[in-house]
Design an enzyme around this catalytic site. Structure first.
Site, PDB file in Angstrom:
ATOM      1  N   CYS A   7       8.792 -23.198 -11.136  1.00  0.00           N
ATOM      2  CA  CYS A   7       7.537 -23.653 -11.750  1.00  0.00           C
ATOM      3  C   CYS A   7       7.717 -24.901 -12.609  1.00  0.00           C
ATOM      4  O   CYS A   7       6.728 -25.530 -12.985  1.00  0.00           O
ATOM      5  CB  CYS A   7       6.888 -22.533 -12.553  1.00  0.00           C
ATOM      6  SG  CYS A   7       7.813 -21.978 -14.002  1.00  0.00           S
ATOM      7  N   ALA A  23       0.844  -1.204   0.000  1.00  0.00           N
ATOM      8  CA  ALA A  23       0.000   0.000   0.000  1.00  0.00           C
ATOM      9  C   ALA A  23       0.872   1.243   0.000  1.00  0.00           C
ATOM     10  O   ALA A  23       0.559   2.229   0.663  1.00  0.00           O
ATOM     11  CB  ALA A  23      -0.928  -0.005   1.214  1.00  0.00           C
ATOM     12  N   ASN A  51       6.734   9.720   2.790  1.00  0.00           N
ATOM     13  CA  ASN A  51       5.753   9.107   1.875  1.00  0.00           C
ATOM     14  C   ASN A  51       4.765  10.128   1.310  1.00  0.00           C
ATOM     15  O   ASN A  51       4.133   9.883   0.287  1.00  0.00           O
ATOM     16  CB  ASN A  51       4.936   8.024   2.598  1.00  0.00           C
ATOM     17  CG  ASN A  51       5.769   6.904   3.190  1.00  0.00           C
ATOM     18  OD1 ASN A  51       5.420   6.339   4.213  1.00  0.00           O
ATOM     19  ND2 ASN A  51       6.878   6.556   2.539  1.00  0.00           N
ATOM     20  N   CYS A  68      39.496  -5.430  -0.965  1.00  0.00           N
ATOM     21  CA  CYS A  68      40.741  -4.688  -1.165  1.00  0.00           C
ATOM     22  C   CYS A  68      40.497  -3.374  -1.901  1.00  0.00           C
ATOM     23  O   CYS A  68      41.180  -2.377  -1.657  1.00  0.00           O
ATOM     24  CB  CYS A  68      41.763  -5.543  -1.913  1.00  0.00           C
ATOM     25  SG  CYS A  68      41.183  -6.142  -3.506  1.00  0.00           S
ATOM     26  N   ASN A  74       4.756  12.906  -0.240  1.00  0.00           N
ATOM     27  CA  ASN A  74       4.862  13.646  -1.498  1.00  0.00           C
ATOM     28  C   ASN A  74       4.321  12.861  -2.683  1.00  0.00           C
ATOM     29  O   ASN A  74       4.225  13.394  -3.787  1.00  0.00           O
ATOM     30  CB  ASN A  74       6.322  14.040  -1.769  1.00  0.00           C
ATOM     31  CG  ASN A  74       7.176  12.857  -2.169  1.00  0.00           C
ATOM     32  OD1 ASN A  74       6.924  11.735  -1.748  1.00  0.00           O
ATOM     33  ND2 ASN A  74       8.204  13.121  -2.962  1.00  0.00           N
ATOM     34  N   ARG A  75       3.973  11.574  -2.499  1.00  0.00           N
ATOM     35  CA  ARG A  75       3.504  10.784  -3.636  1.00  0.00           C
ATOM     36  C   ARG A  75       2.423   9.766  -3.259  1.00  0.00           C
ATOM     37  O   ARG A  75       1.752   9.248  -4.141  1.00  0.00           O
ATOM     38  CB  ARG A  75       4.666  10.058  -4.301  1.00  0.00           C
ATOM     39  CG  ARG A  75       5.337   9.026  -3.392  1.00  0.00           C
ATOM     40  CD  ARG A  75       6.660   8.554  -3.972  1.00  0.00           C
ATOM     41  NE  ARG A  75       7.293   7.538  -3.147  1.00  0.00           N
ATOM     42  CZ  ARG A  75       7.974   7.778  -2.038  1.00  0.00           C
ATOM     43  NH1 ARG A  75       8.097   9.032  -1.609  1.00  0.00           N
ATOM     44  NH2 ARG A  75       8.546   6.811  -1.355  1.00  0.00           N
ATOM     45  N   ARG A  97       8.494 -10.655  -3.248  1.00  0.00           N
ATOM     46  CA  ARG A  97       7.964 -10.975  -4.579  1.00  0.00           C
ATOM     47  C   ARG A  97       8.063 -12.475  -4.860  1.00  0.00           C
ATOM     48  O   ARG A  97       7.149 -13.096  -5.388  1.00  0.00           O
ATOM     49  CB  ARG A  97       8.745 -10.220  -5.650  1.00  0.00           C
ATOM     50  CG  ARG A  97       8.349  -8.773  -5.794  1.00  0.00           C
ATOM     51  CD  ARG A  97       8.998  -8.234  -7.059  1.00  0.00           C
ATOM     52  NE  ARG A  97       8.575  -6.870  -7.302  1.00  0.00           N
ATOM     53  CZ  ARG A  97       9.210  -5.808  -6.817  1.00  0.00           C
ATOM     54  NH1 ARG A  97      10.272  -5.978  -6.068  1.00  0.00           N
ATOM     55  NH2 ARG A  97       8.782  -4.590  -7.086  1.00  0.00           N
TER      56      ARG A  97
END
Length: 618
Positions: free
Chosen positions: A419, A4, A35, A152, A37-38, A101
């Site tokens: 899958c 959300a 958050n 390094c 501003n959009r 995801r």
């Protein structure tokens, strides 16, 4: 809906206005000031509240007759299992990280529910459709791993500003303000040769009778002067490199640093430790100014003093946070001083914060466009209009006069271990690596499993769960500390392990190949997982071209470093050819190397690139 945030707010609004009447939304986050501003469903008064709940309440105000159920929770919680997902017609993702995801992808496969995936970064965005057995799943193509740098390079031979940022953030900041017991590559350089004691003291430790000014100056001289001087003593290193210049406070400051104190009283007005600022103390206001070496040095000392003066109770438990103003100032100044020493161009705090916090600034319009595309694909899914599914890319610059580029989805990758259940291969030294290494570095980190169960034939080697009795739990805990070849059912070359996540209803087989040695620099895990390959290309057909309503081709440029919606970890994507726009037909398609993911954003642009034919969804 899962998420959300930037995409999620726009998506929930668009779903409601498009006639969707029963929506469930999951998000574990609370609203932050940054958050606002959009994420337009939120207001100042909502800061600190659940994103999912506030978004629900905001939309119900203008669509009171629809049903919206909100969950302030992590989508990986056990409550959100396969049975939970089976109640939905379609799942829409607006997530900000790869791990979540992958988890949702597997739950959707197990529950046979279509998934519409999305992501934005700046002006770029994408929407992809994943339907079990018909299109690629989200994991059919390997995702590039985040860019890492050899130790390094970071500690001795930086050549880019990002090297200096990594040094300042992950080494110096962690050494000074983080867990003192944690391994840190600065440890090897934390003793001063000038120490006359038999056992050299750790210069990063502040002595009991040491004033803060004296301590700050000593740290400055050690990391920017003494350590670089030590590095210069290795002549071989600098034969083909520009030699750095050691910097000591006496050379940088026209007078003693202690006489250039900032005004700490300017920080007294705030009770928020994250708002304490060295810039405010020193009267520096514009974060887009590039500070001089002197200004960076003053910020460095002032920030260090403020940490010990205003936030001493936090020292020992701090980790870098891009929303911590003082931490950003300290890292910016330290990185710039180191950059000055190595002849690397300096950067502003605004730029340094973007690099250190892995930020590509979000654009609200992109989120709105992507949310609209998600809803369009969701409607197609509900109508079972498989011939018209599209993966759509939103571009920053027009390509063939288009900013939205549709791509036909591809068939499932037959070598996908998720899958298509293709076995993977793990090369590992079975006499040295422990079961714990396998669980942490492979099963959890690489395969994204949360509640793994590991079997060797009928023998159960490891399991987690609240329902285990104490003896079984103790037995599995003991197995974690055993090397693979000494487990009750020994794991050696030629063994096949079965790994299962009961929550995700996902099973994977892994063939074990014993290997004695690994390159510590290139293979730091001491094991190598392979067998997860991209879908094979088929031979090119030069006689067919595709477009968006025309006959000419449009091609992909090389990838660029991009970053996830909601300021997720940046990933530097290797250069390679990308997907090409496809008209709905059995026409040609380009080769496929990087799949849609807001961590791995594919930009389609440019012309005259060879196009390889690839089998698409029929």
């Amino acid at each position: 809906m899962v998420g959300a945030g930037g995409i999620g707010c726009e998506l929930l609004k668009t779903l409601a206005l498009s006639g969707f009447e029963d929506i469930h939304i999951i998000d574990m986050d609370t609203i932050e000031v940054s958050n606002l501003n959009r994420q337009f469903l939120f207001r100042q008064s909502h800061v600190g509240q659940s994103k999912a709940k506030v978004a629900r309440d905001a939309v119900l105000r203008f669509r009171p007759h629809i049903s919206i159920t909100s969950y302030h929770a992590n989508v990986k919680d056990p409550d959100f299992n396969v049975d939970f997902f089976k109640q939905f017609n379609v799942v829409l993702n607006g997530l900000d990280n790869l791990d979540a995801r992958r988890h949702v992808n597997r739950l959707c496969l197990a529950s046979d529910v279509p998934l519409v995936e999305s992501g934005t970064t700046g002006f770029l965005g994408q929407v992809t459709v994943h339907v079990k057995g018909k299109t690629e799943c989200y994991e059919c193509q390997p995702k590039p791993t985040p860019k890492t740098y050899p130790v390094c390079t970071i500690t001795s031979t930086p050549s880019k500003f990002v090297h200096c940022i990594v040094w300042a953030k992950d080494l110096l900041f962690a050494k000074l303000f983080g867990d003192k017991n944690q391994e840190n590559d600065l440890n090897a350089r934390s003793s001063n040769a000038a120490s006359s004691s038999q056992q050299a003291e750790d210069v990063f430790e502040r002595q009991n009778d040491e004033g803060i000014d004296e301590y700050a100056k000593r740290i400055y001289d050690h990391v920017f002067g003494y350590n670089i001087g030590v590095a210069l003593s290795n002549e071989e290193t600098w034969k083909n490199r520009n030699r750095p210049k050691p910097l000591y406070s006496r050379d940088v400051f026209p007078e003693e640093p202690s006489q250039q104190n900032g005004n700490m009283d300017k920080n007294c007005a705030t009770d928020d430790p994250l708002s304490v600022s060295a810039m405010a103390s020193l009267g520096l206001k514009n974060p887009q100014d590039i500070w001089s070496l002197l200004e960076n040095s003053r910020i460095f000392l002032e920030a260090l003093k403020l940490f010990f003066g205003k936030r001493e109770k936090e020292i020992g438990n701090l980790s870098f946070d891009k929303d911590d103003q003082l931490a950003v100032e300290f890292v910016t100044a330290a990185a710039n001083i180191r950059a000055a020493s190595f002849g690397i161009p300096l950067h502003s705090l605004f730029e340094a914060k973007g690099i250190a916090g892995n930020i590509v600034h979000a654009v609200a319009t992109t989120n709105a466009v992507i949310a609209g595309l998600i809803v369009i694909e969701a409607i197609k899914v509900l109508q079972r209009d498989a011939n018209n599914y599209r993966m759509t890319y939103c571009l920053e610059h027009p390509s063939r006069k288009m900013l939205l580029m549709p791509v036909e989805p591809f068939e499932p990758n037959k070598s996908c271990y998720v899958c298509s259940e293709t076995p993977l291969l793990l090369e590992v030294n079975t006499h040295r690596s422990k079961l714990r290494d396998f669980v942490e570095k492979i099963v959890k980190a690489k395969l994204g499993m949360n509640c793994p169960l590991i079997m060797h034939g009928p023998a159960l080697l490891y399991e987690v769960g609240d329902d285990l009795d104490k003896d079984m739990a103790a037995n599995y805990a003991a197995n974690l500390e055993k090397v693979l070849s000494e487990l009750p059912s020994p794991v050696t070359g030629g063994t096949m392990l079965t790994v299962e996540d009961l929550q995700q209803e996902f099973t994977c087989n892994i063939n074990i190949k014993h290997r004695e040695e690994f390159d510590e620099e290139k293979e730091p895990d001491g094991m190598l997982l392979s067998g997860w390959t991209q879908a094979p290309r088929v031979e090119k057909d030069d006689n067919k071209t595709v477009g968006n309503g025309g006959s000419s081709t449009s091609n992909a440029s090389s990838a660029m470093p991009v970053e996830a919606e909601e300021d997720d970890d940046i990933e530097f994507v290797p250069t390679g050819k990308k997907r090409k726009v496809g008209e709905i037909s059995k026409a040609t398609n380009p080769n496929l190397s990087d799949v849609a993911d807001d961590d791995v954003l594919v930009m389609l642009d440019g012309e005259n690139l060879d196009i390889n034919k690839k089998k698409k969804l029929q």
